[in-house]
Design a protein around this motif. Structure first.
Motif, PDB file in Angstrom:
ATOM      1  N   SER A  59      -7.548   9.465 -28.750  1.00 38.91           N
ATOM      2  CA  SER A  59      -6.846   8.146 -28.553  1.00 38.91           C
ATOM      3  C   SER A  59      -5.521   8.226 -29.760  1.00 38.91           C
ATOM      4  CB  SER A  59      -8.035   6.813 -28.679  1.00 38.91           C
ATOM      5  OG  SER A  59      -8.491   6.952 -30.225  1.00 38.91           O
ATOM      6  N   VAL A  60      -5.053   6.951 -29.393  1.00 35.26           N
ATOM      7  CA  VAL A  60      -3.416   7.153 -30.486  1.00 35.26           C
ATOM      8  C   VAL A  60      -4.332   6.506 -31.935  1.00 35.26           C
ATOM      9  CG1 VAL A  60      -2.386   5.331 -30.704  1.00 35.26           C
ATOM     10  CG2 VAL A  60      -2.351   5.284 -28.144  1.00 35.26           C
ATOM     11  N   ASN A  93       0.567  -2.099 -35.307  1.00 34.34           N
ATOM     12  CA  ASN A  93      -0.637  -2.114 -34.080  1.00 34.34           C
ATOM     13  C   ASN A  93       0.131  -0.345 -33.046  1.00 34.34           C
ATOM     14  OD1 ASN A  93      -1.423  -2.270 -31.544  1.00 34.34           O
ATOM     15  ND2 ASN A  93      -0.251  -4.654 -30.578  1.00 34.34           N
ATOM     16  N   HIS A  95      -0.450   0.035 -30.275  1.00 34.02           N
ATOM     17  CA  HIS A  95      -0.101   0.254 -29.058  1.00 34.02           C
ATOM     18  C   HIS A  95       0.657  -0.928 -28.545  1.00 34.02           C
ATOM     19  CE1 HIS A  95      -3.989   1.792 -27.858  1.00 34.02           C
ATOM     20  NE2 HIS A  95      -4.776   0.999 -28.772  1.00 34.02           N
TER      21      HIS A  95
END
Length: 263
Positions: A59-60, A93, A95
């Motif tokens: 995942s990121v 963030n 994202h």
């Protein structure tokens, strides 16, 4: 095209970076590999820069945590001997559509272990606020992950990273970009632009246009510290015009008041 020699040298370099000290090979292979490694150290057929190996199925958040752990003891930077020990990674963030990249941590950033928290960072926070954004809406990082060293009595003094220091940390920030996949990047200052865009040009030559890093649109503007040193309204307007272009690129609403700041 990458040669067998270059692949072998790169593999051996990766092993050495990982702490491997012994490798079982026969005498003929040992002789050949030793000559290849010596040649690389002399500058002939040098291996490509060490790249952090991020697994594509992470995942990121996992990718960034992995990169943070690699950056803490990043040997290409550590072995230069010109950077301080404390690593400052990134904030914001994972994202985010907007990624902001500066040059290197300063005194306050090193102390708090977070990028852009000193006077320049406080100004950046106000700039983001004028755009209708908070720090938690964006991703903030630096090309160089360590504060450049200036001697035992450095105190609060800072300096920009030199080309070798930028090059040593460049694989990390480029891996961050691949992990984040932002809609656009803002390079804050010449050092960030020279690192990400592989150019010798400064801000004045690069701003006012869209450039590219790893397929991501890039806008170059002044570092907030420049505005702290230069209080001219024209400099503030120039930076704001770059931010208006970013807002437009991201499809953000722009009010008439915002459009006319610093005019």
């Amino acid at each position: 095209m990458t040669t067998l020699k270059q692949l072998a040298v790169e593999s051996l370099t990766h092993m050495a970076e990982g702490g491997l000290q012994r490798l079982a090979v026969d005498d003929d292979a040992r002789s050949i590999l030793r000559e290849w490694m010596l040649s690389a150290r002399r500058g002939g057929d040098a291996p490509p820069p060490v790249q952090p190996a991020v697994a594509p199925d992470m995942s990121v958040e996992e990718k960034l945590e992995y990169l943070r752990s690699k950056a803490a003891n990043w040997k290409p930077a550590k072995r230069l001997g010109t950077l301080r020990d404390s690593m400052v990674f990134a904030a914001g963030n994972p994202h985010a559509r907007l990624m902001l990249v500066g040059e290197a941590p300063g005194y306050e950033e090193e102390r708090q272990r977070e990028p852009f928290v000193g006077p320049a960072g406080q100004l950046l926070t106000r700039i983001l606020g004028a755009m209708g954004l908070q720090r938690s809406d964006v991703y903030i990082s630096n090309v160089c992950k360590f504060r450049p060293y200036m001697g035992e009595n450095q105190g609060t003094a800072n300096r920009p990273p030199n080309p070798e220091e930028l090059a040593a940390c460049l694989p990390l920030i480029k891996a961050e970009i691949r992990a984040i996949q932002p809609a656009c990047i803002v390079c804050l200052g010449s050092s960030a632009a020279r690192g990400l865009l592989d150019t010798q040009q400064g801000v004045n030559a690069l701003r006012g246009q869209w450039l590219e890093c790893q397929g991501v649109p890039v806008r170059v503007t002044y570092h907030p510290s420049y505005l702290l040193r230069n209080d001219a309204r024209s400099a503030r307007r120039a930076l704001w015009e770059d931010m208006l272009a970013v807002m437009q690129h991201l499809g953000m609403p722009i009010s008439e008041k915002q459009q006319n700041y610093f005019r």
